[in-house]
Design a protein around this motif. Structure first.
Motif, PDB file in Angstrom:
ATOM      1  N   LYS A  60       0.680  -1.061  -0.098  1.00 45.84           N
ATOM      2  CA  LYS A  60       0.049  -0.212   0.093  1.00 45.84           C
ATOM      3  C   LYS A  60       0.966   1.353  -0.235  1.00 45.84           C
ATOM      4  O   LYS A  60       0.491   2.413  -0.592  1.00 45.84           O
ATOM      5  N   ALA A  66      -4.348   4.128  -3.372  1.00 44.59           N
ATOM      6  CA  ALA A  66      -4.507   3.321  -1.848  1.00 44.59           C
ATOM      7  C   ALA A  66      -4.107   4.903  -0.121  1.00 44.59           C
ATOM      8  O   ALA A  66      -5.304   5.185  -0.211  1.00 44.59           O
ATOM      9  N   TYR A 156      -1.950  -0.646  11.880  1.00 46.50           N
ATOM     10  CA  TYR A 156      -3.528  -1.122  11.428  1.00 46.50           C
ATOM     11  C   TYR A 156      -4.322  -1.885  12.759  1.00 46.50           C
ATOM     12  O   TYR A 156      -5.075  -2.550  11.941  1.00 46.50           O
ATOM     13  N   ALA A 224     -13.223  -7.551   4.552  1.00 38.07           N
ATOM     14  CA  ALA A 224     -12.763  -7.265   3.763  1.00 38.07           C
ATOM     15  C   ALA A 224     -12.326  -5.845   3.427  1.00 38.07           C
ATOM     16  O   ALA A 224     -11.097  -5.412   3.284  1.00 38.07           O
ATOM     17  N   GLU A 225     -13.625  -5.269   3.348  1.00 41.86           N
ATOM     18  CA  GLU A 225     -13.575  -4.113   2.945  1.00 41.86           C
ATOM     19  C   GLU A 225     -13.109  -2.921   4.257  1.00 41.86           C
ATOM     20  O   GLU A 225     -12.294  -2.156   3.641  1.00 41.86           O
ATOM     21  N   ASP A 227     -10.502  -3.900   6.419  1.00 41.30           N
ATOM     22  CA  ASP A 227      -9.400  -3.956   6.140  1.00 41.30           C
ATOM     23  C   ASP A 227      -8.596  -3.810   5.069  1.00 41.30           C
ATOM     24  O   ASP A 227      -7.088  -3.046   5.891  1.00 41.30           O
ATOM     25  N   ASN A 228      -9.368  -3.361   4.435  1.00 43.95           N
ATOM     26  CA  ASN A 228      -8.251  -2.782   3.171  1.00 43.95           C
ATOM     27  C   ASN A 228      -8.918  -1.491   3.060  1.00 43.95           C
ATOM     28  O   ASN A 228      -7.552  -0.377   3.416  1.00 43.95           O
ATOM     29  N   ALA A 231      -6.363  -0.436   5.989  1.00 44.28           N
ATOM     30  CA  ALA A 231      -4.629  -0.004   5.831  1.00 44.28           C
ATOM     31  C   ALA A 231      -4.379   0.899   4.205  1.00 44.28           C
ATOM     32  O   ALA A 231      -3.474   1.187   4.438  1.00 44.28           O
ATOM     33  N   ASP A 232      -4.952   1.513   4.117  1.00 38.46           N
ATOM     34  CA  ASP A 232      -5.231   2.939   2.704  1.00 38.46           C
ATOM     35  C   ASP A 232      -5.056   3.348   3.658  1.00 38.46           C
ATOM     36  O   ASP A 232      -3.843   4.669   3.549  1.00 38.46           O
TER      37      ASP A 232
END
Ligand code: HEC
Length: 278
Positions: A60, A66, A156, A224-225, A227-228, A231-232
């Motif tokens: 990322k 991201a 995170y 999952a979205e 977490d993503n 992460a961004d």
């Protein structure tokens, strides 16, 4: 009186042209590299949290989309309490944004592009609201690094570690940062979860350790979205902590290559100079 021979030293001791000189130079270089590696590997960092940290997806850090999304999330969800006051808005151009995009999409206050990214939260009052004033996050991605993981791993895991806890004033607790003063500001995205703990015997004592989360109500994002998105956001905070990190690494590789090639030339040239003298 000092004789010339004494001044110039024992022949061969300093002269790198001799094979002994070059041997010593290489041995010294290798010793230096070895010492560097030993120091680098030894863990001199502070002790980390008691739970295992999840690894932040490092790719990322070079993903502009991201980083831009992380900046947007930051301005919307975090800047109300936390500044990143070592960075100016105009610097967000590094993430591939034009000054106009910065002005219209990312400056949500009346700040100007040249201004530092400061929060409008009053420090004194907020300390009494949350028990602790929200710290500036400019360097958190560095300061939270420990033997357990990088500062990015900490952030995170932390932002994905909230659970409902009615015993806390905010109603929220966190597995990475127990009894944290910050509420779960991203709860509408993640939904509400509780945490289950299990008893584990350690050193003859029973201890409660985190076991798993139980989702109580859905958020606007799937797991999952979420977490993503986190992460961004973490990638953005890592960038803010060291905006030139990527450039530094790229330049470093070229410098090492240059030094490697230069070493060969210097070595051969030195040998050529000494050939006629000896
Ligand atoms: C309502 C105010 C508020 C908002 C909004 C908020 N925080 Fe916080 N945050 C706090 C407070 C207060 C603390 C200090 C908690 C403590 O130390 O107990 C904190 C602590 C932190 C820490 C730990 C810093 C450290 O090293 O101790 C991080 C990381 C953090 N916040 C990230 C975020 C991010 C990312 C967002 C946006 C998604 C955010 N915060 C939004 C109030 C807030």
């Amino acid at each position: 009186m000092v004789r010339i021979a004494e001044l110039s030293g024992e022949p061969g001791s300093l002269a790198l042209g001799s094979s002994r000189g070059v041997g010593r130079l290489i041995a010294a270089l290798l010793a230096g590299v070895g010492l560097f590696l030993i120091l680098g590997m030894s863990d001199v960092r502070a002790a980390g949290p008691s739970v295992a940290l999840d690894s932040f997806p490092k790719q990322k850090l070079t993903d502009r989309a991201a980083l831009q999304n992380g900046a947007k999330l930051y301005m919307n969800y975090c800047l109300g309490c936390h500044g990143i006051s070592q960075v100016r808005y105009s610097r967000l151009a590094d993430l591939g944004l034009t000054q106009d995009q910065i002005k219209s999409n990312l400056i949500l206050t009346d700040a100007k592009p040249g201004d530092l990214i400061k929060t409008t939260m009053p420090l004194k009052e907020s300390a009494s609201w949350f028990g602790k004033a929200p710290p500036d996050l400019s360097l958190t991605a560095r300061s939270r690094s420990s033997g357990a993981g990088s500062g990015a791993d900490w952030i995170y895991t932390y932002l994905r570690g909230y659970y409902l806890d009615p015993s806390r004033p905010t109603g929220w607790n966190n597995i990475v940062y127990p009894a944290v003063g910050m509420p779960h500001v991203l709860w509408d995205l993640q939904g509400e979860r509780t945490a289950e703990f299990k008893k584990v015997a350690s050193h003859g004592e029973e201890k409660l350790v985190f076991d798993r989360y139980v989702q109580k109500s859905p958020g606007r994002m799937t797991s999952a979205e979420y977490d993503n998105a986190v992460a961004d956001l973490t990638a953005f905070l890592s960038w803010a902590a060291e905006p030139v990190a990527q450039t530094r690494k790229q330049v470093g590789v070229w410098v090492l290559l240059f030094l490697g090639i230069f070493f060969v030339f210097a070595w051969r040239l030195n040998a050529a100079y000494w050939r006629d003298i000896r």
